[in-house]
Design a protein around this motif. Structure first.
Motif, PDB file in Angstrom:
ATOM      1  N   ASP A 251       0.812  -1.218   0.000  1.00  0.00           N
ATOM      2  CA  ASP A 251       0.000   0.000   0.000  1.00  0.00           C
ATOM      3  C   ASP A 251       0.843   1.264   0.000  1.00  0.00           C
ATOM      4  N   VAL A 252       1.961   1.229   0.693  1.00  0.00           N
ATOM      5  CA  VAL A 252       2.840   2.396   0.796  1.00  0.00           C
ATOM      6  C   VAL A 252       4.275   1.899   0.712  1.00  0.00           C
ATOM      7  N   LEU A 253       5.139   2.703   0.084  1.00  0.00           N
ATOM      8  CA  LEU A 253       6.487   2.243  -0.236  1.00  0.00           C
ATOM      9  C   LEU A 253       7.557   3.130   0.386  1.00  0.00           C
ATOM     10  N   TYR A 254       8.587   2.464   0.899  1.00  0.00           N
ATOM     11  CA  TYR A 254       9.817   3.104   1.362  1.00  0.00           C
ATOM     12  C   TYR A 254      10.957   2.546   0.522  1.00  0.00           C
ATOM     13  N   LEU A 255      11.677   3.425  -0.175  1.00  0.00           N
ATOM     14  CA  LEU A 255      12.812   3.054  -1.018  1.00  0.00           C
ATOM     15  C   LEU A 255      14.098   3.440  -0.320  1.00  0.00           C
ATOM     16  N   THR A 256      15.000   2.481  -0.162  1.00  0.00           N
ATOM     17  CA  THR A 256      16.284   2.765   0.464  1.00  0.00           C
ATOM     18  C   THR A 256      17.399   2.352  -0.486  1.00  0.00           C
ATOM     19  N   ILE A 257      18.327   3.259  -0.750  1.00  0.00           N
ATOM     20  CA  ILE A 257      19.405   3.021  -1.709  1.00  0.00           C
ATOM     21  C   ILE A 257      20.742   3.059  -0.976  1.00  0.00           C
ATOM     22  N   ASP A 258      21.355   1.889  -0.867  1.00  0.00           N
ATOM     23  CA  ASP A 258      22.707   1.800  -0.318  1.00  0.00           C
ATOM     24  C   ASP A 258      23.654   1.899  -1.505  1.00  0.00           C
ATOM     25  N   LEU A 259      24.465   2.932  -1.533  1.00  0.00           N
ATOM     26  CA  LEU A 259      25.304   3.206  -2.694  1.00  0.00           C
ATOM     27  C   LEU A 259      26.343   2.124  -2.966  1.00  0.00           C
ATOM     28  N   ASP A 260      26.551   1.211  -2.005  1.00  0.00           N
ATOM     29  CA  ASP A 260      27.505   0.140  -2.290  1.00  0.00           C
ATOM     30  C   ASP A 260      26.925  -0.924  -3.216  1.00  0.00           C
ATOM     31  N   VAL A 261      25.675  -0.748  -3.649  1.00  0.00           N
ATOM     32  CA  VAL A 261      25.106  -1.642  -4.665  1.00  0.00           C
ATOM     33  C   VAL A 261      25.706  -1.353  -6.042  1.00  0.00           C
ATOM     34  N   LEU A 262      26.226  -0.157  -6.230  1.00  0.00           N
ATOM     35  CA  LEU A 262      26.782   0.248  -7.521  1.00  0.00           C
ATOM     36  C   LEU A 262      28.211  -0.275  -7.695  1.00  0.00           C
ATOM     37  N   PRO A 263      28.668  -0.464  -8.930  1.00  0.00           N
ATOM     38  CA  PRO A 263      30.054  -0.881  -9.150  1.00  0.00           C
ATOM     39  C   PRO A 263      31.034   0.122  -8.531  1.00  0.00           C
ATOM     40  N   ALA A 264      32.160  -0.379  -8.068  1.00  0.00           N
ATOM     41  CA  ALA A 264      33.140   0.477  -7.403  1.00  0.00           C
ATOM     42  C   ALA A 264      33.622   1.613  -8.292  1.00  0.00           C
ATOM     43  N   ALA A 265      33.644   1.411  -9.596  1.00  0.00           N
ATOM     44  CA  ALA A 265      34.084   2.478 -10.500  1.00  0.00           C
ATOM     45  C   ALA A 265      33.100   3.645 -10.508  1.00  0.00           C
ATOM     46  N   VAL A 266      31.837   3.354 -10.247  1.00  0.00           N
ATOM     47  CA  VAL A 266      30.796   4.388 -10.200  1.00  0.00           C
ATOM     48  C   VAL A 266      30.680   4.970  -8.799  1.00  0.00           C
ATOM     49  N   ALA A 267      30.822   4.105  -7.796  1.00  0.00           N
ATOM     50  CA  ALA A 267      30.644   4.528  -6.401  1.00  0.00           C
ATOM     51  C   ALA A 267      31.818   4.044  -5.557  1.00  0.00           C
ATOM     52  N   PRO A 268      32.985   4.687  -5.711  1.00  0.00           N
ATOM     53  CA  PRO A 268      34.126   4.306  -4.880  1.00  0.00           C
ATOM     54  C   PRO A 268      34.003   4.806  -3.446  1.00  0.00           C
ATOM     55  N   GLY A 269      33.203   5.830  -3.228  1.00  0.00           N
ATOM     56  CA  GLY A 269      33.134   6.480  -1.931  1.00  0.00           C
ATOM     57  C   GLY A 269      32.115   5.869  -0.998  1.00  0.00           C
ATOM     58  N   VAL A 270      32.300   4.577  -0.683  1.00  0.00           N
ATOM     59  CA  VAL A 270      31.420   3.863   0.237  1.00  0.00           C
ATOM     60  C   VAL A 270      32.275   3.021   1.174  1.00  0.00           C
ATOM     61  N   SER A 271      31.658   2.539   2.240  1.00  0.00           N
ATOM     62  CA  SER A 271      32.404   1.740   3.204  1.00  0.00           C
ATOM     63  C   SER A 271      32.875   0.431   2.603  1.00  0.00           C
ATOM     64  N   ALA A 272      32.018  -0.201   1.764  1.00  0.00           N
ATOM     65  CA  ALA A 272      32.350  -1.509   1.184  1.00  0.00           C
ATOM     66  C   ALA A 272      32.135  -1.473  -0.319  1.00  0.00           C
ATOM     67  N   PRO A 273      33.109  -0.995  -1.109  1.00  0.00           N
ATOM     68  CA  PRO A 273      32.939  -0.904  -2.562  1.00  0.00           C
ATOM     69  C   PRO A 273      32.660  -2.272  -3.183  1.00  0.00           C
ATOM     70  N   ALA A 274      31.797  -2.279  -4.199  1.00  0.00           N
ATOM     71  CA  ALA A 274      31.378  -3.531  -4.818  1.00  0.00           C
ATOM     72  C   ALA A 274      32.424  -4.047  -5.788  1.00  0.00           C
ATOM     73  N   GLY A 275      32.725  -5.350  -5.687  1.00  0.00           N
ATOM     74  CA  GLY A 275      33.614  -5.973  -6.643  1.00  0.00           C
ATOM     75  C   GLY A 275      32.918  -6.305  -7.947  1.00  0.00           C
ATOM     76  N   PHE A 276      31.600  -6.336  -7.924  1.00  0.00           N
ATOM     77  CA  PHE A 276      30.803  -6.633  -9.124  1.00  0.00           C
ATOM     78  C   PHE A 276      29.794  -5.500  -9.302  1.00  0.00           C
ATOM     79  N   GLY A 277      28.738  -5.492  -8.539  1.00  0.00           N
ATOM     80  CA  GLY A 277      27.814  -4.366  -8.517  1.00  0.00           C
ATOM     81  C   GLY A 277      26.743  -4.404  -9.586  1.00  0.00           C
ATOM     82  N   VAL A 278      25.753  -3.560  -9.404  1.00  0.00           N
ATOM     83  CA  VAL A 278      24.631  -3.418 -10.335  1.00  0.00           C
ATOM     84  C   VAL A 278      24.842  -2.139 -11.139  1.00  0.00           C
ATOM     85  N   PRO A 279      24.742  -2.190 -12.456  1.00  0.00           N
ATOM     86  CA  PRO A 279      24.968  -0.991 -13.273  1.00  0.00           C
ATOM     87  C   PRO A 279      24.059   0.169 -12.867  1.00  0.00           C
ATOM     88  N   TYR A 280      24.587   1.369 -13.037  1.00  0.00           N
ATOM     89  CA  TYR A 280      23.855   2.562 -12.623  1.00  0.00           C
ATOM     90  C   TYR A 280      22.492   2.653 -13.294  1.00  0.00           C
TER      91      TYR A 280
END
Length: 332
Positions: A251-280
């Motif tokens: 009925d109602v939605l909450y969206l949460t985006i953890d930037l470490d889901v992105l590839p490290a080349a796109v999002a290097p500035g996170v606590s745990a950079p992704a070795g694979f990741g989901v494209p932007y």
């Protein structure tokens, strides 16, 4: 003629000024304090987005991550400042930051108190504005976000609350103290004794970075997910279908985006950079599905660590996602 003089009365917002007519405006010119009753727009009367920051590293510290996310809200405001105000965006208001002082193993910081304060602020903002966006902060932000949503007027007895997490991790960890790894287990447990329901889905799970016990917990809790390998560009249609089916069932939605889901080349500035990741573009498509559904009440963007960022890549990527969410948002 343009200038780079600050123009917003709210701290942290400044940037290029090309003019003051609506077609020239950038975010830093439009943002007003959350208690400013004059914060309205002619192009979308009655529509407003509230921004609030959660300057916290305590959950990341407790989760043994690389700290620095407490500077995330300031970096996100800076990256958003010069983005254009699109027609139909509505009023933009800033409710400031909730600050959690980081502690140590011997003297932990008051994360729980900060989460309680943020939850109260979110509940009030949700009742006053069309959309609320939280600028994190570690992913401990999410427990405050979920708590604030269910305390607001958007959730009543029987309401089906959906949490859509774009993330490499389940964050369903069992731990003696709350951390950035525990928020969704906390929220699901709270719902066990409540009159509302919570459904939880994730896009981007890294099988290499989640232990078997986390997968077991997710199954026990009825969580649904797609892995990072299932969420590549070639599969974007299927990802959107997964997201749409999840949203249709709540009925109602909450969206949460953890930037470490992105590839490290796109999002290097996170606590745990992704070795694979989901494209932007896949993450952007998920955010667009959520935003255009008419059910999105609350979003947060977390785990930006400016001290680890390269050329502001992570902050700029996050700002574009927030811009999409706010500009395309509609309430059903």
């Amino acid at each position: 003629m343009s200038s780079d003089l600050p123009s917003s009365p709210v701290s942290g917002w400044s940037g290029r000024v090309d003019g003051t007519a609506p077609e020239h405006l950038r975010w830093h010119q439009a943002v007003r304090p959350a208690d400013d009753n004059a914060a309205t727009t002619d192009d979308a009367p009655g529509r407003s987005t509230a921004l609030v920051g959660f300057a916290s590293d305590e959950g990341v510290r407790r989760n043994h991550g690389r700290v620095g996310a407490s500077e995330g809200p300031a970096a996100l405001r800076a990256a958003l400042s010069s983005l254009a105000v699109l027609e139909g965006t509505g009023a933009l208001v800033d409710a400031g930051d909730v600050v959690v002082e980081m502690g140590s193993e011997d003297a932990p910081g008051d994360l729980e108190g900060g989460q309680e304060e943020l939850a109260g602020r979110i509940a009030g903002l949700l009742d006053a504005h069309t959309l609320t966006v939280v600028l994190g902060g570690g992913h401990e932000t999410a427990y405050a976000s979920a708590t604030g949503l269910v305390r607001s007027g958007r959730v009543a007895a029987g309401t089906r609350v959906g949490i859509l997490n774009l993330d490499a991790h389940f964050d369903l960890r069992e731990a003696p103290r709350p951390s950035s790894g525990t928020p969704f287990l906390q929220a699901l447990r709270d719902a066990d004794a409540a009159e509302h329901e919570i459904a939880y889905a994730i896009v981007g799970i890294s099988e290499a970075n989640n232990t078997r016990v986390l997968f077991d917990t997710a199954r026990e809790r009825g969580v649904t997910w797609l892995t990072d390998e299932q969420s590549q560009t070639a599969d974007v249609t299927g990802v959107r279908r997964f997201v749409r089916a999840f949203i249709d069932a709540v009925d109602v939605l909450y969206l949460t985006i953890d930037l470490d889901v992105l590839p490290a080349a796109v999002a290097p500035g996170v606590s745990a950079p992704a070795g694979f990741g989901v494209p932007y573009e896949v993450i952007h498509a998920c955010a667009a599905e959520a935003t255009e559904s008419g059910k999105l009440a609350l979003a947060d963007v977390v785990e930006l660590n400016p001290s680890l960022d390269v050329d502001g890549r992570t902050a700029k990527s996050a700002a574009r996602l927030i811009h999409t969410i706010v500009s395309r948002h509609r309430r059903g």
